[in-house]
Design a protein around this motif. Structure first.
Motif, mmCIF file in Angstrom:
data_model
loop_
_atom_site.group_PDB
_atom_site.id
_atom_site.type_symbol
_atom_site.label_atom_id
_atom_site.label_comp_id
_atom_site.label_asym_id
_atom_site.label_seq_id
_atom_site.Cartn_x
_atom_site.Cartn_y
_atom_site.Cartn_z
ATOM 1 N N THR A 1 6.375 -7.768 -7.247
ATOM 2 C CA THR A 1 6.910 -8.613 -6.179
ATOM 3 C C THR A 1 5.952 -8.718 -4.993
ATOM 4 N N PHE A 2 6.340 -9.566 -4.038
ATOM 5 C CA PHE A 2 5.554 -9.809 -2.821
ATOM 6 C C PHE A 2 5.311 -8.515 -2.048
ATOM 7 N N CYS A 3 6.364 -7.707 -1.906
ATOM 8 C CA CYS A 3 6.254 -6.512 -1.067
ATOM 9 C C CYS A 3 5.281 -5.487 -1.646
ATOM 10 N N GLN A 4 4.987 -5.591 -2.923
ATOM 11 C CA GLN A 4 4.029 -4.668 -3.513
ATOM 12 C C GLN A 4 2.612 -4.936 -3.014
ATOM 13 N N PHE A 5 2.434 -6.041 -2.290
ATOM 14 C CA PHE A 5 1.134 -6.356 -1.700
ATOM 15 C C PHE A 5 1.168 -6.265 -0.183
ATOM 16 N N VAL A 6 2.301 -5.791 0.354
ATOM 17 C CA VAL A 6 2.402 -5.576 1.796
ATOM 18 C C VAL A 6 1.870 -4.175 2.073
ATOM 19 N N LYS A 7 0.709 -4.104 2.731
ATOM 20 C CA LYS A 7 0.105 -2.794 2.984
ATOM 21 C C LYS A 7 0.874 -2.043 4.064
ATOM 22 N N GLY B 1 10.526 -13.801 5.729
ATOM 23 C CA GLY B 1 11.530 -14.097 4.705
ATOM 24 C C GLY B 1 11.094 -13.593 3.340
ATOM 25 N N ALA B 2 9.807 -13.731 3.046
ATOM 26 C CA ALA B 2 9.281 -13.269 1.761
ATOM 27 C C ALA B 2 9.467 -11.759 1.614
ATOM 28 N N ILE B 3 9.276 -11.041 2.723
ATOM 29 C CA ILE B 3 9.434 -9.581 2.682
ATOM 30 C C ILE B 3 10.920 -9.206 2.602
ATOM 31 N N ALA B 4 11.730 -9.849 3.437
ATOM 32 C CA ALA B 4 13.152 -9.504 3.490
ATOM 33 C C ALA B 4 13.849 -9.768 2.159
ATOM 34 N N ILE C 1 -1.222 -7.915 4.672
ATOM 35 C CA ILE C 1 -1.040 -8.281 3.270
ATOM 36 C C ILE C 1 -2.363 -8.296 2.520
ATOM 37 N N GLN C 2 -2.362 -7.716 1.338
ATOM 38 C CA GLN C 2 -3.535 -7.760 0.467
ATOM 39 C C GLN C 2 -3.508 -9.063 -0.327
ATOM 40 N N LEU C 3 -4.573 -9.849 -0.220
ATOM 41 C CA LEU C 3 -4.658 -11.119 -0.939
ATOM 42 C C LEU C 3 -5.398 -10.927 -2.264
ATOM 43 N N ALA C 4 -5.361 -11.961 -3.083
ATOM 44 C CA ALA C 4 -6.063 -11.914 -4.378
ATOM 45 C C ALA C 4 -7.153 -12.979 -4.383
ATOM 46 N N PHE D 1 20.924 -29.048 -12.809
ATOM 47 C CA PHE D 1 19.769 -29.924 -12.809
ATOM 48 C C PHE D 1 18.513 -29.107 -13.046
ATOM 49 N N LEU D 2 18.457 -28.011 -12.308
ATOM 50 C CA LEU D 2 17.294 -27.154 -12.405
ATOM 51 C C LEU D 2 17.733 -25.865 -13.044
ATOM 52 N N ALA D 3 17.209 -25.579 -14.205
ATOM 53 C CA ALA D 3 17.529 -24.300 -14.805
ATOM 54 C C ALA D 3 16.214 -23.672 -15.213
ATOM 55 N N VAL D 4 15.997 -22.482 -14.742
ATOM 56 C CA VAL D 4 14.698 -21.850 -14.919
ATOM 57 C C VAL D 4 14.870 -20.472 -15.529
ATOM 58 N N LEU D 5 14.112 -20.226 -16.585
ATOM 59 C CA LEU D 5 14.156 -18.929 -17.256
ATOM 60 C C LEU D 5 12.812 -18.256 -17.066
ATOM 61 N N LYS D 6 12.845 -16.949 -16.840
ATOM 62 C CA LYS D 6 11.581 -16.271 -16.533
ATOM 63 C C LYS D 6 11.620 -14.839 -17.037
ATOM 64 N N ARG D 7 10.546 -14.438 -17.691
ATOM 65 C CA ARG D 7 10.406 -13.049 -18.117
ATOM 66 C C ARG D 7 9.959 -12.242 -16.906
ATOM 67 N N MET D 8 10.673 -11.136 -16.624
ATOM 68 C CA MET D 8 10.350 -10.308 -15.468
ATOM 69 C C MET D 8 9.714 -8.993 -15.919
ATOM 70 N N GLY D 9 8.880 -8.439 -15.017
ATOM 71 C CA GLY D 9 8.294 -7.129 -15.265
ATOM 72 C C GLY D 9 9.176 -6.022 -14.698
ATOM 73 N N CYS D 10 8.590 -4.836 -14.506
ATOM 74 C CA CYS D 10 9.383 -3.675 -14.081
ATOM 75 C C CYS D 10 9.913 -3.802 -12.663
ATOM 76 N N ALA D 11 11.014 -3.118 -12.398
ATOM 77 C CA ALA D 11 11.584 -3.064 -11.052
ATOM 78 C C ALA D 11 10.687 -2.186 -10.178
ATOM 79 N N ASN D 12 10.819 -2.313 -8.853
ATOM 80 C CA ASN D 12 10.094 -1.419 -7.950
ATOM 81 C C ASN D 12 11.090 -0.515 -7.220
ATOM 82 N N ASP D 13 10.607 0.257 -6.234
ATOM 83 C CA ASP D 13 11.470 1.251 -5.584
ATOM 84 C C ASP D 13 12.220 0.730 -4.364
#
Lengths: 430, 243
Positions: A123-129, A107-110, A170-173, A332-344
């Protein structure tokens, strides 16, 4: 049978088909049409529903773990909570974590999920080898940044529409503590919130809880939370859920007054500027309440998450908040987040700018409100997150996702459009 | 480090239980009729939990082999969990005694054959725990699955006797009575959502009940009440019901 998503909206008809072996998968591919793969059913809307839902939860084996290099290979049905329980004690963490640990790797990849550190790491997929994909004809291919690249770009964020993700590497940190140093900033209004985000763009993790009922001078009033991994401490990790939502709350419980009260309490409760917290309470605060989605009552809720490109972020978010605040359909839940660059990846959601995520109880009024929010998002060239969506139009999708046509073409060329179709993909003609 | 023997390790409840015990730091010995099928799961356990995992081949219906196998268990075991089960085909069993025998022997005779040996060993050294998965189906015979139910009833009675015998020897016996559980065994059955548990939940409940030294575990807990009501229905009425 009746299928219910995490948002409890919409309810659709479909059949649940659990699979264990590869043979089970080839069987279902030959027997059925209109299939979609499902992980732990945490997508909010209709993206993981079809006439036949392939349930991958039993395919959750860990296949290999290089504890020196932090490379983990595992089946797509494995849960992030299980992964963390296993890797944190060995000094590793998934480089991208979503708001809940109860989702699968597949699900994380999809959905090509992002976390509170998107502005730094992507994103997550940027660490999927690499990953292995079963195509609609049963053939299994390996794809990565260097092999079957087209399939890789379409599958990452592809909402399960290109084939069945079997397993991934997956590459871990590395980490050296199971705690996060959390710093909170209370802000007065949206301008102030943006300033805090800008000042702290080098902070590892950042996210803001935003009071979406605040008005006028106070519009965009938030608590911005920043986080850094502690460098010393223990590495123990056990998934814990402390409370359980035993039944659906009657839907009138959440109204603009109760939400106002909650927001007020939340804002004033945040006192300490800086504190050390467990990984779980920093990344997955809601996981401590099992089935929190029942809070919205039986008619369910929709989540609305959009991102507005940086050059228009401030005006765009302001326009959205104004509209919401005027409507009194508080979230109830409102979340704001600064995002980085898009990927391909063709259908990847994040792009450089600001993302706003909101929950709304489902009723006619909110659905109308969301349509007007769509227009604002379009006006500022933003887009909506597919794994949360239950209702956007094809036009809204095409407007936001410039690669949608490329994705459709990939589906046609590989004939995956004849086999894999969710209620969402049918609605959006993907 | 403590070691647990899990018999019938290919079942979904056994696998979930194996993960829970390994997660709490136990080493495992997994016994199953086919080890080849078990390989990927053993690999998974080793990666996830860093524990020692051994396997032994054990055919529950090959009674003669049991003494030898139990003698050759590679290490000292602190407890045994039996998760062998065969639902079978009730309709087929009514016309085919082989099916009836397979249901009875898998769910009862075979388990007794193994537990007799292990119980004697635990009794001698005055320690150990025994967990066996029976079923709420053993509480009253219904036309839909009474062959299976009868075998489970026999198992429940056997375990209760064993518990009584081993009580003052410091050996605990836990009878697990799951209601509906979403497993390979129940795949395709139309089970009521609110009464159907996930193997993982059952496994956690087993661990907690065993650690507390409990005698009987119903899962979900509400099955205790449901089965009490079902047992209270007079036979005159019960025989007319289509449950």
């Amino acid at each position: 049978m009746r299928l219910k998503s995490w948002g409890n909206y919409p309810h659709v008809e479909g059949e649940n088909y659990p699979v264990v072996s590869d043979d089970d998968l080839t069987d279902v591919l030959t027997q059925k049409t209109s299939l979609i793969v499902q992980g732990n059913n945490r997508s909010y809307g209709d993206s993981a529903f079809a006439q036949t839902v392939i349930d991958m939860k039993a395919r959750d084996h860990f296949l290999d773990f290089d504890t020196k290099k932090g490379i983990l290979e595992l089946q797509a049905g494995a849960l992030i909570s299980d992964v963390l329980e296993s890797i944190v004690p060995k000094g590793w963490i998934l480089p991208v974590l979503p708001g809940t640990q109860l989702i699968t790797i597949g699900g994380a990849i999809a959905s090509d999920i992002h976390g509170k550190n998107h502005h730094n790491v992507g994103t997550f997929c940027q660490f999927v080898k690499s990953l292995r994909l079963m195509l609609s004809n049963g053939e299994i291919i390996k794809c990565s940044n260097t092999e079957n690249v087209q399939a890789f770009r379409a599958t990452c964020a592809g909402m399960g529409l290109t084939g069945i993700i079997l397993d991934a590497t997956i590459q871990l940190a590395p980490i050296s503590s199971n705690r996060i140093k959390q710093t909170s900033h209370k802000t007065k209004n949206l301008k102030h919130t943006f300033e805090i985000f800008n000042e702290n763009n080098d902070s590892s993790y950042s996210v803001a809880w935003i009071d979406c009922l605040a008005k006028d001078q106070e519009l965009g009033k938030s608590v911005v939370m920043l986080g850094e991994h502690e460098t010393e401490g223990e590495l123990e990790y056990k998934y814990k859920s402390r409370h359980k939502m035993p039944f659906y709350l009657p839907s009138f419980v959440l109204n603009s007054w109760s939400i106002r009260l909650f927001n007020w309490l939340y804002y004033f409760k945040t006192k300490k500027k800086s504190q050390s917290v467990q990984l779980q309470s920093f990344f997955f605060p809601l996981d401590s309440i099992v089935d929190w989605n029942k809070m919205y009552g039986k008619s369910g809720f929709v989540q609305y998450q959009c991102v507005i490109p940086l050059e228009h972020s401030y005006e765009g978010i302001k326009a959205l908040l104004n509209k919401i605040s005027d409507s009194k359909q508080g979230s109830f839940l409102a979340v704001l987040k600064r995002m980085g660059c898009a990927n391909d990846n063709l259908l990847s959601f994040p792009m450089e700018g600001y993302s706003l995520a909101l929950d709304f109880k489902v009723n006619k009024k909110t659905l109308e409100l969301l349509d007007t929010l769509d227009e604002i998002v379009k006006q500022y060239n933003g887009r909506l997150y597919l794994c949360k969506d239950a209702r956007m139009s094809e036009d809204t999708l095409n407007h936001g996702y410039k690669n949608a046509e490329k994705f459709r073409k990939f589906r046609q060329d590989t004939e995956s459009n004849k086999t894999f179709n969710s209620y969402q993909s049918t609605r959006l003609k993907l | 480090m403590s070691t647990v023997l899990i018999i019938g390790a290919n079942s979904d409840i056994a696998k979930a239980t194996a993960r829970v015990y390994a997660g709490f730091g136990y080493d495992l010995i997994l016994a199953a009729s086919s080890l080849e099928v078990l390989d990927p799961f053993v690999n998974d356990l080793k990666i996830r939990y860093d524990r020692n995992i051994d396997t032994i081949e054990l055919d529950i219906l090959n009674y003669q082999s049991h003494a030898e196998i139990c003698k050759n268990i590679p290490k000292h075991i602190d407890g045994v969990i039996v998760a062998v089960g065969y639902l079978g085909d009730q309709f087929k069993s009514q016309n085919d005694f082989d099916e009836t025998q397979k249901i009875t022997d898998t769910n009862y005779t075979g388990i007794v054959s193994v537990l007799n040996i292990i119980a004697n060993d635990f009794e001698k050294r005055k320690s150990g725990f025994i967990v066996a998965i029976s079923s709420v189906a053993g509480e009253r015979g219904r036309k839909k699955n009474y062959q299976y139910g009868a075998a489970k009833a026999a198992l429940t009675t056997y375990l209760s006797g064993l518990r009584n015998r081993l009580y003052d020897k410091g050996v605990s016996v836990l009878t697990v009575k799951p209601g509906f559980v979403l497993t390979k065994m129940t795949r395709g059955l139309d089970l009521p959502e609110k009464l159907t548990a996930q193997p993982k939940e059952v496994a956690l409940a087993i661990y907690s009940a065993q650690q507390k030294g409990k005698d009987t575990l119903y899962y979900y807990k509400k099955w205790r009440l449901i089965m009490w009501i079902i047992r209270m229905i007079p036979e005159k009425i019960f025989k007319r019901l289509d449950l």
